[in-house]
Structures are given as structure tokens and as C-alpha cells.
Motif scaffolding. Structure first.
Motif, mmCIF file in Angstrom:
data_model
loop_
_atom_site.group_PDB
_atom_site.id
_atom_site.type_symbol
_atom_site.label_atom_id
_atom_site.label_comp_id
_atom_site.label_asym_id
_atom_site.label_seq_id
_atom_site.Cartn_x
_atom_site.Cartn_y
_atom_site.Cartn_z
ATOM 1 N N PHE A 81 0.864 -1.184 0.000
ATOM 2 C CA PHE A 81 0.000 0.000 0.000
ATOM 3 C C PHE A 81 0.899 1.232 0.000
ATOM 4 O O PHE A 81 1.780 1.367 0.848
ATOM 5 N N ASN A 82 0.664 2.130 -0.944
ATOM 6 C CA ASN A 82 1.525 3.300 -1.088
ATOM 7 C C ASN A 82 1.094 4.393 -0.118
ATOM 8 O O ASN A 82 0.589 5.442 -0.505
ATOM 9 N N ASP A 83 1.314 4.123 1.181
ATOM 10 C CA ASP A 83 0.912 5.092 2.190
ATOM 11 C C ASP A 83 1.942 6.207 2.363
ATOM 12 O O ASP A 83 1.628 7.276 2.868
ATOM 13 N N SER A 84 3.186 5.959 1.974
ATOM 14 C CA SER A 84 4.222 6.993 2.005
ATOM 15 C C SER A 84 5.365 6.540 1.109
ATOM 16 O O SER A 84 5.410 5.395 0.657
ATOM 17 N N PHE A 85 6.315 7.450 0.869
ATOM 18 C CA PHE A 85 7.472 7.121 0.033
ATOM 19 C C PHE A 85 8.613 6.513 0.843
ATOM 20 O O PHE A 85 9.629 6.119 0.287
ATOM 21 N N ARG A 86 8.456 6.455 2.162
ATOM 22 C CA ARG A 86 9.472 5.875 3.023
ATOM 23 C C ARG A 86 9.141 4.411 3.322
ATOM 24 O O ARG A 86 7.978 4.009 3.341
ATOM 25 N N ILE A 87 10.186 3.633 3.604
ATOM 26 C CA ILE A 87 10.008 2.268 4.062
ATOM 27 C C ILE A 87 9.980 2.300 5.588
ATOM 28 O O ILE A 87 10.936 2.738 6.226
ATOM 29 N N ASN A 88 8.869 1.830 6.165
ATOM 30 C CA ASN A 88 8.651 1.934 7.606
ATOM 31 C C ASN A 88 8.446 0.559 8.225
ATOM 32 O O ASN A 88 8.032 -0.393 7.554
#
Length: 375
Positions: free
Chosen positions: A69-76
Motif C-alpha cells: 500500500f503506497n501510504d508513504s514514500f518511506r520504508i517503515n
């Protein structure tokens, strides 16, 4: 020199190193083999060996991380992800119905097809998020890579494969808790980028998706990746509408509407704001069984009811700022001084879904993430 303690962006080329063995996760061009008892071996033409390699200069050790899911551009931490090998363009997959070659654990291999319902979950090693408020995956910081079966993790090994083509490499599988479950995701140094002819990843602007009153959302657990879920089925113990943590196939029963309990001029959902969650498929409110009628030993049961019962939850974001897609948060129920939590046991009416409870024992099972929203 490795670039440690730095964030990762979507699409960035990385290496993945097992903390125990020191080997790098690597692709091969060799098909996996089924070793039969009577009729010799059978080649699996769609699957390829993935191995632990001692060679950090191999192009087969390069990977990109794709988020479900593209919730942000960072890997969390808490992200549902897929690993794609840069050289072979194939995805890292696992199969609970197949056994690994040496250790007889869950088989891991490479396949051209991404298995959408079997992602990996990037899992933080400890509970430090409550102190440092950090949830971004950092280069060189060890983590676990969990499967959809919550007891199994991507695992290295000190044993070599036995198949001739890969006998010089360490086995990769999925197994239960072990010292071999810990990995480091590593940024490439400028020297490595030059050696591998990898262009530097373009810095992307933050993709902040704020949450507003009346937004429709899907919420997943930070620790497990399971979604907050309800349906028309009733608890046997109380007759109330059941609320569960569901697996990885999202459906209409995963959608909730978030509502400000007290309507305000400012519609953005903020830290410390009282809210209600309304299940969209059944038009019912998430509420707490304060009397613990189900006699649950793990915590107070939650349910869905046709009214809010004059109850509400307090949003507590991990950084005490407004709620946004992809940011961990807690749902606190002030009358009991407890947090919404994915429980340790399966719910009483399901064989694959976990219970949702209220607990006063704060842990990463009490953290939640909004993965999708609709207005």
C-alpha cells in the motif's frame, strides 16, 4: 563504508544481510528441485533458488522493496512489502505447503509472480518506538521480516544446500523464533553504486495524506499487518457483533468511517482527539464491553453496536501530531485506561482471525496504521 542509520525510499536498491551468518540474501538462476523418495528429482520450472551468499559484490544481492500500500514514500516498520531482485526481476516468495531442502522448514524461493496475499511484514526488533518515536526502517539496524503466519520469519542458516548447483550457498527458509531471524537492510555506498552502475535514488517529496472527519479508512495492526475487521457474525459468548483482526485479503468488511465525537470547525483528526469508528458494511460503532461479559482472560472484548453507547476512543499518534496515513497511532479508552490491541489468541468464532481486546499492557500490538483512505 556502509551508510548506517539512514531512511530508505521506495524503489531504492538495497542489500539484505543476515545478522547471524553475515550472508547476503541473493538470487540464483537455478530452478528449485523436488527430491522424490522413489522416482528421483523433479524440477520446478517456475521457482528459483534464493540463497545466502558471502559475496557482497554479486549483482544477485541487489533488491528493491515494493510496498503493498503506497501510504508513504518511506520504508517503515509495519509495512507490508514484497522484495524484488534487481538482476532477475523476480519476487521473493514463501510457500507454507512446501518444505525447505535442508532444514525442512517453510520453503522460500524466487518467482516471476508476486504473491499478493502473502507479503512480508517489516517488524521492529523491540519496543523502542515508544521512547524514540521513530518508525522508519534504518540502514544497518537489525529487524525481523515476518510472514503472514505470525510465528514464522525469513530465516538464514549455517547449513548449505545439498543440490549440486547451489551447494556452495547457505539455505534460506522461513522458520520460528531463532537467532537466524535477524536481518539488516543496507544502503549502497557511493562506491557500490558506481561498481554496480546504480543511479542514486531521486529524493521524493513527502506524501502526507491527512485524515479528516468522515474519511473512510482501513486500519491494520503495526505488529502483524492484520486489518481491523467486523462482520455480521455474533460472538457466541455475548451475542454481540464480532470484531476481529483479519489476514491480508482486504474486503468490504475492513472499511470504517472515522468521526469526531464532538464536531469541530477544524476537520483534521488530531492527536488527543476523541473519535468514533463506524463499521461501513454494518453501520455500527466500535464499542467496548466494559463489564467483560465474555470473561476474556486477555482483556475486555470489543464489539460493534448500533449506537456509540456514549463511548469514544482517544487518538494518540506516535509523534503527538495530526493523524496521517502510514503513521502509527493508538486508540485509548479512557474510562478503563486501556488501549485497543490485537490479542494473542484466535477469536472465539473464527479459526484464522485474531481477537481484538482492550489492555493496559502497552506494546507494539497496541499500535495501528491507516493504510488506505477514501473521502
Amino acid at each position: 563504508m556502509q551508510q548506517l542509520d539512514q531512511d530508505f525510499q521506495i524503489g531504492e536498491v538495497v542489500q539484505i544481510k543476515n545478522k547471524k551468518t553475515g550472508c547476503y540474501l541473493a538470487a540464483t538462476g537455478f530452478n528449485t528441485v523436488e527430491k522424490g523418495m522413489l522416482f528421483g528429482s523433479t524440477i520446478n520450472y517456475n521457482d528459483y533458488y534464493v540463497v545466502g551468499s558471502d559475496d557482497p559484490n554479486s549483482h544477485y544481492t541487489l533488491w528493491t522493496i515494493k510496498k503493498a500500500f503506497n501510504d508513504s514514500f518511506r520504508i517503515n516498520y509495519g509495512d507490508l512489502v514484497f522484495f524484488r531482485n534487481l538482476s532477475t526481476k523476480m519476487f521473493l516468495v514463501y510457500n507454507f505447503e512446501k518444505y525447505s531442502e535442508v532444514s525442512n522448514q517453510v520453503r522460500v524461493s524466487l518467482n516471476e509472480t508476486k504473491q499478493d496475499f502473502f507479503p512480508f511484514i517489516l517488524q521492529q526488533q523491540d519496543e523502542s518506538i515508544f521512547q524514540n518515536k521513530k518508525y522508519q526502517v534504518k540502514s544497518g539496524v537489525q529487524l525481523k521480516i515476518q510472514t503472514t503466519k505470525l510465528t514464522h520469519f525469513l530465516q538464514g542458516s549455517n547449513k548449505n544446500y545439498t543440490t549440486k548447483q547451489v551447494k556452495d550457498f547457505k539455505e534460506i527458509c522461513c522458520g520460528q523464533e531463532s537467532d537466524y531471524n535477524y536481518w539488516e537492510i543496507l544502503k549502497l555506498t557511493p562506491e557500490q553504486q558506481q561498481f554496480f552502475e546504480i543511479q542514486q535514488t531521486q529524493q521524493l517529496q513527502m506524501n502526507i495524506q491527512e485524515i479528516f472527519d468522515s474519511d473512510k479508512i482501513i486500519i491494520r495492526n503495526y505488529k502483524t499487518g492484520y486489518s481491523l475487521h467486523s462482520h455480521k457474525r455474533k460472538y457466541k459468548s455475548t451475542g454481540n457483533q464480532e470484531v476481529t483482526c483479519f489476514g491480508y485479503e482486504r474486503d468490504e468488511n475492513d472499511w470504517w468511517m472515522i468521526k469526531q465525537t464532538f464536531q469541530m470547525a477544524q476537520k483534521i483528526i488530531q492527536d488527543q482527539m476523541p473519535i468514533n469508528l463506524i463499521h461501513q458494511e454494518t453501520i455500527s460503532y466500535l464499542t467496548v464491553d466494559e463489564q467483560n461479559q465474555a470473561k476474556s482472560k486477555n482483556g475486555n472484548q470489543v464489539r460493534c453496536t448500533k449506537s456509540s453507547m456514549q463511548q469514544s476512543f482517544i487518538i494518540i499518534t506516535i509523534d503527538n501530531q495530526q493523524l496521517v496515513v502510514g503513521k502509527p497511532f493508538m486508540l485509548f479508552y479512557q474510562p478503563l485506561n486501556k488501549y485497543l490491541c490485537q490479542g494473542p489468541q484466535l477469536t472465539e468464532m473464527q479459526t484464522t482471525q485474531y481477537e481484538i481486546i482492550m489492555t493496559d499492557k502497552l506494546s507494539t500490538f497496541c499500535l495501528w496504521i491507516i493504510e488506505q483512505k477514501n473521502k
